[in-house]
Design a protein around this motif. Structure first.
Motif, mmCIF file in Angstrom:
data_model
loop_
_atom_site.group_PDB
_atom_site.id
_atom_site.type_symbol
_atom_site.label_atom_id
_atom_site.label_comp_id
_atom_site.label_asym_id
_atom_site.label_seq_id
_atom_site.Cartn_x
_atom_site.Cartn_y
_atom_site.Cartn_z
ATOM 1 N N ASP A 70 0.821 -1.210 0.000
ATOM 2 C CA ASP A 70 0.000 0.000 0.000
ATOM 3 C C ASP A 70 0.853 1.258 0.000
ATOM 4 O OD1 ASP A 70 -2.681 -0.561 -0.258
ATOM 5 O OD2 ASP A 70 -2.925 -1.091 1.845
ATOM 6 N N TYR A 71 1.929 1.228 0.768
ATOM 7 C CA TYR A 71 2.816 2.391 0.788
ATOM 8 C C TYR A 71 3.411 2.618 -0.602
ATOM 9 C CZ TYR A 71 2.695 3.232 5.829
ATOM 10 O OH TYR A 71 2.295 3.557 7.102
ATOM 11 N N LEU A 72 3.862 1.561 -1.228
ATOM 12 C CA LEU A 72 4.439 1.714 -2.566
ATOM 13 C C LEU A 72 3.413 2.307 -3.526
ATOM 14 C CD1 LEU A 72 6.484 -1.567 -3.140
ATOM 15 C CD2 LEU A 72 7.320 0.708 -2.489
ATOM 16 N N GLU A 73 2.220 1.785 -3.439
ATOM 17 C CA GLU A 73 1.149 2.264 -4.308
ATOM 18 C C GLU A 73 0.897 3.755 -4.068
ATOM 19 O OE1 GLU A 73 -2.533 0.387 -3.434
ATOM 20 O OE2 GLU A 73 -3.404 0.777 -5.406
ATOM 21 N N ALA A 74 0.831 4.124 -2.816
ATOM 22 C CA ALA A 74 0.575 5.524 -2.475
ATOM 23 C C ALA A 74 1.686 6.409 -3.029
ATOM 24 C CB ALA A 74 0.475 5.673 -0.954
ATOM 25 N N LYS A 109 2.392 14.638 -8.400
ATOM 26 C CA LYS A 109 3.169 15.840 -8.105
ATOM 27 C C LYS A 109 4.656 15.703 -8.416
ATOM 28 C CE LYS A 109 0.761 17.202 -4.161
ATOM 29 N NZ LYS A 109 0.740 17.600 -2.744
ATOM 30 N N GLY A 110 5.045 14.591 -8.995
ATOM 31 C CA GLY A 110 6.456 14.437 -9.299
ATOM 32 C C GLY A 110 7.255 13.792 -8.187
ATOM 33 N N VAL A 111 7.098 14.305 -6.964
ATOM 34 C CA VAL A 111 7.816 13.718 -5.828
ATOM 35 C C VAL A 111 6.867 13.508 -4.653
ATOM 36 C CG1 VAL A 111 10.081 14.650 -6.372
ATOM 37 C CG2 VAL A 111 8.435 16.025 -5.090
ATOM 38 N N ALA A 112 7.232 12.575 -3.801
ATOM 39 C CA ALA A 112 6.367 12.242 -2.678
ATOM 40 C C ALA A 112 7.015 12.666 -1.368
ATOM 41 C CB ALA A 112 6.099 10.741 -2.665
ATOM 42 N N ARG A 113 6.260 13.326 -0.532
ATOM 43 C CA ARG A 113 6.777 13.710 0.776
ATOM 44 C C ARG A 113 6.032 12.948 1.863
ATOM 45 N NH1 ARG A 113 6.737 20.015 1.197
ATOM 46 N NH2 ARG A 113 4.704 19.295 1.916
ATOM 47 N N VAL A 114 6.676 12.847 2.992
ATOM 48 C CA VAL A 114 6.091 12.120 4.124
ATOM 49 C C VAL A 114 4.663 12.573 4.386
ATOM 50 C CG1 VAL A 114 6.266 11.759 6.597
ATOM 51 C CG2 VAL A 114 8.310 11.613 5.178
ATOM 52 N N LYS A 115 4.497 13.853 4.379
ATOM 53 C CA LYS A 115 3.182 14.419 4.672
ATOM 54 C C LYS A 115 2.120 13.902 3.691
ATOM 55 C CE LYS A 115 0.878 17.567 7.106
ATOM 56 N NZ LYS A 115 0.593 18.869 6.487
ATOM 57 N N ASP A 116 2.445 13.933 2.416
ATOM 58 C CA ASP A 116 1.485 13.472 1.401
ATOM 59 C C ASP A 116 1.107 12.010 1.622
ATOM 60 O OD1 ASP A 116 1.849 15.928 0.044
ATOM 61 O OD2 ASP A 116 3.664 15.124 -0.902
ATOM 62 N N ILE A 117 2.135 11.233 1.876
ATOM 63 C CA ILE A 117 1.894 9.805 2.070
ATOM 64 C C ILE A 117 1.015 9.595 3.284
ATOM 65 C CG2 ILE A 117 2.986 7.572 2.434
ATOM 66 C CD1 ILE A 117 5.550 8.802 1.206
ATOM 67 N N SER A 118 1.340 10.298 4.336
ATOM 68 C CA SER A 118 0.575 10.125 5.567
ATOM 69 C C SER A 118 -0.882 10.520 5.350
ATOM 70 C CB SER A 118 1.217 10.921 6.702
ATOM 71 O OG SER A 118 0.426 12.006 7.095
ATOM 72 N N ARG A 119 -1.082 11.589 4.575
ATOM 73 C CA ARG A 119 -2.453 12.019 4.323
ATOM 74 C C ARG A 119 -3.210 10.979 3.512
ATOM 75 N NH1 ARG A 119 -1.788 17.526 3.217
ATOM 76 N NH2 ARG A 119 -0.881 16.814 1.276
ATOM 77 N N MET A 126 -2.588 7.812 3.093
ATOM 78 C CA MET A 126 -2.741 6.504 3.742
ATOM 79 C C MET A 126 -3.555 6.593 5.026
ATOM 80 S SD MET A 126 -0.567 4.083 2.241
ATOM 81 C CE MET A 126 -0.262 3.080 3.686
ATOM 82 N N LYS A 127 -3.817 7.821 5.446
ATOM 83 C CA LYS A 127 -4.532 8.017 6.714
ATOM 84 C C LYS A 127 -3.809 7.379 7.895
ATOM 85 C CE LYS A 127 -9.022 8.868 4.757
ATOM 86 N NZ LYS A 127 -9.560 8.235 3.546
ATOM 87 N N PRO A 176 4.894 9.375 11.829
ATOM 88 C CA PRO A 176 5.926 8.418 12.236
ATOM 89 C C PRO A 176 5.745 7.044 11.587
ATOM 90 C CG PRO A 176 5.131 9.613 14.129
ATOM 91 C CD PRO A 176 4.206 9.946 12.991
ATOM 92 N N SER A 177 4.525 6.695 11.292
ATOM 93 C CA SER A 177 4.291 5.412 10.616
ATOM 94 C C SER A 177 4.924 5.443 9.237
ATOM 95 C CB SER A 177 2.798 5.146 10.477
ATOM 96 O OG SER A 177 2.169 5.245 11.730
ATOM 97 N N VAL A 178 4.826 6.581 8.591
ATOM 98 C CA VAL A 178 5.408 6.720 7.258
ATOM 99 C C VAL A 178 6.930 6.624 7.333
ATOM 100 C CG1 VAL A 178 5.687 8.229 5.276
ATOM 101 C CG2 VAL A 178 3.496 8.132 6.462
ATOM 102 N N THR A 179 7.506 7.374 8.234
ATOM 103 C CA THR A 179 8.956 7.320 8.391
ATOM 104 C C THR A 179 9.400 5.872 8.569
ATOM 105 O OG1 THR A 179 8.967 9.463 9.470
ATOM 106 C CG2 THR A 179 10.897 8.106 9.769
#
Lengths: 169, 169
Positions: A16-20, A28-38, A40-41, A45-48
């Motif tokens: 799921d993380y890879l997919e996100a 957006k070209g690049v993925a940031r922790v914040k985007d992923i966390s949003r 994936m809900k 810290p889970s993202v990190t």
DNA sequence: TTTATTTGTTAGACAAGTTTAACAAATACA
DNA sequence: TGTATTTGTTAAACTTGTCTAACAAATAAA
């Protein structure tokens, strides 16, 4: 003792993380922790922590406080998952006529658990049926729509009923 | 603080335990830790621990060193799961022609993740298609079989080909 | 009825993934 | 350039479900 690029099966979560990440990269070209966390809900810290896991497996690159990027391997897996996701969504929404939201949710679960064989067959099935538009919708499938609505099979001997099924909605 | 019979959603794992217990009860009348552990392919302490969880939720009764028995609630849930399992197995094996073993495995995963809506629709679909026997198999589905084998759609204008699809295997 | 075998339980550890709380880096803006 | 704000990380705890090892109860059998 195991070395580097483990070929172990990824957990649903990591898939799921890879997919996100892939989706965000596409958007957006690049993925940031914040985007992923949003997306994936989950909390950041889970993202990190997930990124560390994935980086260890050689599926993402991630420098502290920087962007996350899929490696070639990561991309490959993410795209496989996405492909399954799309196929399943299409099956659920355009063949079974499941509500979009629900279909999306179910596809998200199914994409991680189906065997390759089932994925392949289902892909063929979706392809076979077509059913992108109402016009393409094969007659038998309209028969199913009718069955859903009325609980009764169309009597094909009855020209009237047949026409009705063929014609509308 | 929460009281007794929580109506929270059960985890896949716990649903699996209920299902296993139901199957064993149907087979031998009563379920013992050993049977459950064998069927679920886990060690006995896992079963003991699961039984405690389920007993707390009021889904099984279990006295130390004794049998495990589903409560009415437990039975209801177990039977729902089993119903989904059967339906999914039928969908996979008799419509998509997935190998029995693989179909069983996939059904086992899917039964815990599909939304009620999808379950319902799929149930209707299986019912609509019938396809218990080769004879019942609707013509369009034979067309799909042919598509699986050859990658080509049957040209219905060609009487020869049509006959072939209708007729054999 | 004592012993041996099978079955079940407890305790403690582990793995994966999540959270909160506290802190550190990067960025924005005054 | 210095301060605020946003974003990311670390540490520590919790949850769910698993396991192994050690022990206890029940059953079988001598």
């Amino acid at each position: 003792m195991r070395i580097e690029s483990d070929r172990e099966k990824l957990s649903s979560n990591m898939e799921d993380y890879l997919e996100a990440i892939a989706l965000i990269e596409m958007d957006k070209g690049v993925a940031r922790v914040k985007d992923i966390s949003r997306l994936m809900k989950v909390k950041t810290p889970s993202v990190t922590s997930a990124l560390n896991v994935l980086a260890n497996k050689g599926l993402v690159e991630h420098e502290r406080y920087g962007y996350a990027e899929l490696t070639e391997n990561g991309k490959r897996i993410a795209h496989d998952v996405l492909k399954r996701h799309k196929m399943l969504t299409k099956f659920l929404s355009s063949i079974l006529k499941i509500d979009p939201q629900v279909a999306a949710g179910d596809a998200c679960k199914m994409e991680h658990v189906l065997s390759p064989q089932t994925c392949e067959r289902l892909t063929m099935f979706v392809e076979f049926v077509g059913a992108g538009s109402e016009i393409d919708r094969p007659l038998w499938l309209k028969g199913f729509d009718h069955y859903l609505k009325t609980g009764k099979r169309v009597e094909c001997k009855n020209k009237q009923a047949l026409k009705k099924v063929k014609g509308e909605k």
